[in-house]
Scaffold this motif. Structure first.
Motif, PDB file in Angstrom:
ATOM      1  N   LEU A  42       0.554   1.605  -4.227  1.00  0.00           N
ATOM      2  CA  LEU A  42      -0.756   0.968  -4.298  1.00  0.00           C
ATOM      3  C   LEU A  42      -1.821   1.923  -3.808  1.00  0.00           C
ATOM      4  O   LEU A  42      -1.524   2.907  -3.113  1.00  0.00           O
ATOM      5  CB  LEU A  42      -0.802  -0.334  -3.506  1.00  0.00           C
ATOM      6  N   GLU A  43      -3.070   1.621  -4.154  1.00  0.00           N
ATOM      7  CA  GLU A  43      -4.212   2.437  -3.759  1.00  0.00           C
ATOM      8  C   GLU A  43      -4.897   1.781  -2.572  1.00  0.00           C
ATOM      9  O   GLU A  43      -5.453   0.689  -2.686  1.00  0.00           O
ATOM     10  CB  GLU A  43      -5.174   2.581  -4.933  1.00  0.00           C
ATOM     11  N   LEU A  44      -4.853   2.433  -1.411  1.00  0.00           N
ATOM     12  CA  LEU A  44      -5.392   1.833  -0.194  1.00  0.00           C
ATOM     13  C   LEU A  44      -6.906   1.694  -0.214  1.00  0.00           C
ATOM     14  O   LEU A  44      -7.459   0.862   0.501  1.00  0.00           O
ATOM     15  CB  LEU A  44      -4.971   2.658   1.027  1.00  0.00           C
ATOM     16  N   SER A  45      -7.589   2.501  -1.021  1.00  0.00           N
ATOM     17  CA  SER A  45      -9.052   2.448  -1.029  1.00  0.00           C
ATOM     18  C   SER A  45      -9.588   1.142  -1.596  1.00  0.00           C
ATOM     19  O   SER A  45     -10.753   0.799  -1.386  1.00  0.00           O
ATOM     20  CB  SER A  45      -9.630   3.621  -1.823  1.00  0.00           C
ATOM     21  N   THR A  46      -8.726   0.393  -2.286  1.00  0.00           N
ATOM     22  CA  THR A  46      -9.153  -0.890  -2.858  1.00  0.00           C
ATOM     23  C   THR A  46      -8.238  -2.044  -2.467  1.00  0.00           C
ATOM     24  O   THR A  46      -8.476  -3.183  -2.871  1.00  0.00           O
ATOM     25  CB  THR A  46      -9.213  -0.800  -4.399  1.00  0.00           C
ATOM     26  N   ALA A  47      -7.191  -1.775  -1.710  1.00  0.00           N
ATOM     27  CA  ALA A  47      -6.211  -2.815  -1.366  1.00  0.00           C
ATOM     28  C   ALA A  47      -6.837  -3.885  -0.476  1.00  0.00           C
ATOM     29  O   ALA A  47      -7.655  -3.595   0.400  1.00  0.00           O
ATOM     30  CB  ALA A  47      -5.017  -2.184  -0.661  1.00  0.00           C
ATOM     31  N   ARG A  48      -6.430  -5.132  -0.704  1.00  0.00           N
ATOM     32  CA  ARG A  48      -6.926  -6.276   0.067  1.00  0.00           C
ATOM     33  C   ARG A  48      -5.796  -6.862   0.897  1.00  0.00           C
ATOM     34  O   ARG A  48      -4.617  -6.578   0.673  1.00  0.00           O
ATOM     35  CB  ARG A  48      -7.480  -7.344  -0.869  1.00  0.00           C
ATOM     36  N   ALA A  49      -6.153  -7.724   1.840  1.00  0.00           N
ATOM     37  CA  ALA A  49      -5.155  -8.373   2.684  1.00  0.00           C
ATOM     38  C   ALA A  49      -4.137  -9.114   1.827  1.00  0.00           C
ATOM     39  O   ALA A  49      -2.928  -9.101   2.122  1.00  0.00           O
ATOM     40  CB  ALA A  49      -5.838  -9.323   3.664  1.00  0.00           C
ATOM     41  N   GLU A  50      -4.602  -9.770   0.748  1.00  0.00           N
ATOM     42  CA  GLU A  50      -3.703 -10.528  -0.117  1.00  0.00           C
ATOM     43  C   GLU A  50      -2.667  -9.616  -0.772  1.00  0.00           C
ATOM     44  O   GLU A  50      -1.519 -10.028  -0.995  1.00  0.00           O
ATOM     45  CB  GLU A  50      -4.504 -11.258  -1.195  1.00  0.00           C
ATOM     46  N   ASP A  51      -3.053  -8.391  -1.090  1.00  0.00           N
ATOM     47  CA  ASP A  51      -2.113  -7.441  -1.680  1.00  0.00           C
ATOM     48  C   ASP A  51      -0.986  -7.118  -0.703  1.00  0.00           C
ATOM     49  O   ASP A  51       0.191  -7.069  -1.080  1.00  0.00           O
ATOM     50  CB  ASP A  51      -2.826  -6.144  -2.076  1.00  0.00           C
ATOM     51  N   PHE A  52      -1.351  -6.900   0.537  1.00  0.00           N
ATOM     52  CA  PHE A  52      -0.346  -6.568   1.555  1.00  0.00           C
ATOM     53  C   PHE A  52       0.575  -7.753   1.830  1.00  0.00           C
ATOM     54  O   PHE A  52       1.786  -7.594   1.966  1.00  0.00           O
ATOM     55  CB  PHE A  52      -1.034  -6.114   2.839  1.00  0.00           C
ATOM     56  N   VAL A  75      -9.091   2.829   7.661  1.00  0.00           N
ATOM     57  CA  VAL A  75      -9.230   1.846   8.749  1.00  0.00           C
ATOM     58  C   VAL A  75      -9.018   0.422   8.251  1.00  0.00           C
ATOM     59  O   VAL A  75      -8.129  -0.290   8.724  1.00  0.00           O
ATOM     60  CB  VAL A  75     -10.617   1.958   9.423  1.00  0.00           C
ATOM     61  N   PHE A  76      -9.833   0.010   7.280  1.00  0.00           N
ATOM     62  CA  PHE A  76      -9.803  -1.389   6.845  1.00  0.00           C
ATOM     63  C   PHE A  76      -8.438  -1.789   6.301  1.00  0.00           C
ATOM     64  O   PHE A  76      -7.955  -2.889   6.567  1.00  0.00           O
ATOM     65  CB  PHE A  76     -10.878  -1.645   5.796  1.00  0.00           C
ATOM     66  N   SER A  77      -7.803  -0.903   5.530  1.00  0.00           N
ATOM     67  CA  SER A  77      -6.506  -1.245   4.948  1.00  0.00           C
ATOM     68  C   SER A  77      -5.439  -1.382   6.033  1.00  0.00           C
ATOM     69  O   SER A  77      -4.585  -2.278   5.959  1.00  0.00           O
ATOM     70  CB  SER A  77      -6.078  -0.192   3.918  1.00  0.00           C
ATOM     71  N   ALA A  78      -5.476  -0.527   7.042  1.00  0.00           N
ATOM     72  CA  ALA A  78      -4.497  -0.613   8.125  1.00  0.00           C
ATOM     73  C   ALA A  78      -4.662  -1.917   8.905  1.00  0.00           C
ATOM     74  O   ALA A  78      -3.675  -2.577   9.272  1.00  0.00           O
ATOM     75  CB  ALA A  78      -4.640   0.588   9.061  1.00  0.00           C
ATOM     76  N   ILE A  79      -5.904  -2.301   9.163  1.00  0.00           N
ATOM     77  CA  ILE A  79      -6.167  -3.550   9.883  1.00  0.00           C
ATOM     78  C   ILE A  79      -5.714  -4.747   9.051  1.00  0.00           C
ATOM     79  O   ILE A  79      -5.073  -5.675   9.567  1.00  0.00           O
ATOM     80  CB  ILE A  79      -7.657  -3.658  10.248  1.00  0.00           C
ATOM     81  N   ALA A  80      -6.027  -4.739   7.754  1.00  0.00           N
ATOM     82  CA  ALA A  80      -5.648  -5.846   6.883  1.00  0.00           C
ATOM     83  C   ALA A  80      -4.134  -5.970   6.770  1.00  0.00           C
ATOM     84  O   ALA A  80      -3.578  -7.081   6.819  1.00  0.00           O
ATOM     85  CB  ALA A  80      -6.271  -5.658   5.500  1.00  0.00           C
ATOM     86  N   LEU A  81      -3.448  -4.851   6.603  1.00  0.00           N
ATOM     87  CA  LEU A  81      -1.990  -4.870   6.534  1.00  0.00           C
ATOM     88  C   LEU A  81      -1.399  -5.387   7.833  1.00  0.00           C
ATOM     89  O   LEU A  81      -0.469  -6.205   7.839  1.00  0.00           O
ATOM     90  CB  LEU A  81      -1.459  -3.466   6.233  1.00  0.00           C
ATOM     91  N   ASN A  82      -1.932  -4.913   8.942  1.00  0.00           N
ATOM     92  CA  ASN A  82      -1.392  -5.339  10.231  1.00  0.00           C
ATOM     93  C   ASN A  82      -1.583  -6.836  10.456  1.00  0.00           C
ATOM     94  O   ASN A  82      -0.730  -7.514  11.027  1.00  0.00           O
ATOM     95  CB  ASN A  82      -2.042  -4.551  11.370  1.00  0.00           C
TER      96      ASN A  82
END
Length: 267
Positions: free
Chosen positions: A68-78, A132-139
């Motif tokens: 996946l591409e982290l620059s556009t990934a959302r919490a729902e994707d994770f 930053v945002f993708s790591a926080i959303a995944l976590n």
């Protein structure tokens, strides 16, 4: 810390470099039967290489890959990735004795610009989303889904998170933001069950350090990277991964601590 448990292990940036090495070495130490390894990264072919390396050593282990591409990934994707991996393995969160997440994925940014030259908000939004945002959303999804399962949360940090480095304004700021998020997480999740570690792996001979050496605007930084690479004093991914595992096994750190490769007393 007993790493030989029935474990759900998720590693981001697992297609190459430190992420690949972390995934491979940790997979050799967890209980093969009943454990699940999830690899995330940009390149599906490279993720499949990591998976093949893992299965060569641990053929009974269940391994799933997700590009996946982290620059556009959302919490729902994770959240979808975690649930899909569990469904495929016919497992549920409480099936595992421990859930481990390694937040490794990241990019160095444009090192050709000085801090005073950074002003493109479109680039900044994309860069911060990736790092930053993708790591926080995944976590957030990881913490929610695994609930009261004992968890180990690892943020791949760096000296740049706590000390300014010329040419690396982008990298320093996102790494500082990520580390502070995980320190706050550790403070809030202080009850037994969640352990947070900010691990700084040292100067590694990877594509990222090659990029800095090639593009940094500060000649002193370029020279430092070049000299270490030519003198072969840079660490290799296996070296820093072995130290990381020693740090985990010794567990002399407090949740939320910043532990550097050179902190010998931590291992």
């Amino acid at each position: 810390m007993d790493l030989k448990q029935k474990t759900y292990l998720l590693v981001t940036g697992a297609s190459r470099g430190i992420g690949r090495e972390f995934a491979q070495q940790l997979s050799q130490r967890i209980q093969s039967v009943g454990s699940l390894v999830v690899l995330m990264g940009r390149s599906q072919p490279l993720l499949e290489e990591t998976k093949a390396n893992i299965l060569k050593e641990s053929p009974d282990l269940s391994v799933r890959t997700f590009a996946l591409e982290l620059s556009t990934a959302r919490a729902e994707d994770f959240g979808g990735i975690i649930f899909e991996s569990l469904n495929h393995a016919k497992a549920y969160p409480r099936h595992f004795q421990r859930a481990v997440i390694i937040h490794n994925a990241g990019t160095v940014g444009d090192t050709s610009k000085r801090a005073r030259e950074i002003g493109d908000t479109v680039y900044l939004q994309q860069y911060y989303h990736t790092n930053v945002f993708s790591a926080i959303a995944l976590n957030c999804q990881f913490m929610r889904i695994f609930g009261d399962v004992p968890k180990l949360v690892v943020n791949l940090s760096t000296l740049a998170a706590i000390a300014p480095i010329s040419s690396m304004a982008y990298y320093c700021t996102v790494k500082a933001a990520r580390e502070m998020y995980f320190r706050v997480l550790a403070t809030e999740e202080s009850a037994p069950g969640t352990l947070v570690l900010n691990y700084a792996p040292g100067m590694i001979d990877t594509q990222m350090t090659v990029q800095v050496q090639r593009e940094a605007h500060d000649p002193a930084v370029v020279a430092m990277f070049r000299e270490q690479r030519e003198a072969k004093t840079m660490l290799t991914p296996p070296q820093t991964t072995e130290r990381f595992i020693q740090v985990l096994e010794a567990q002399r750190f407090k949740s939320g601590d910043h532990v550097d490769y050179k902190d010998h007393d931590a291992a």
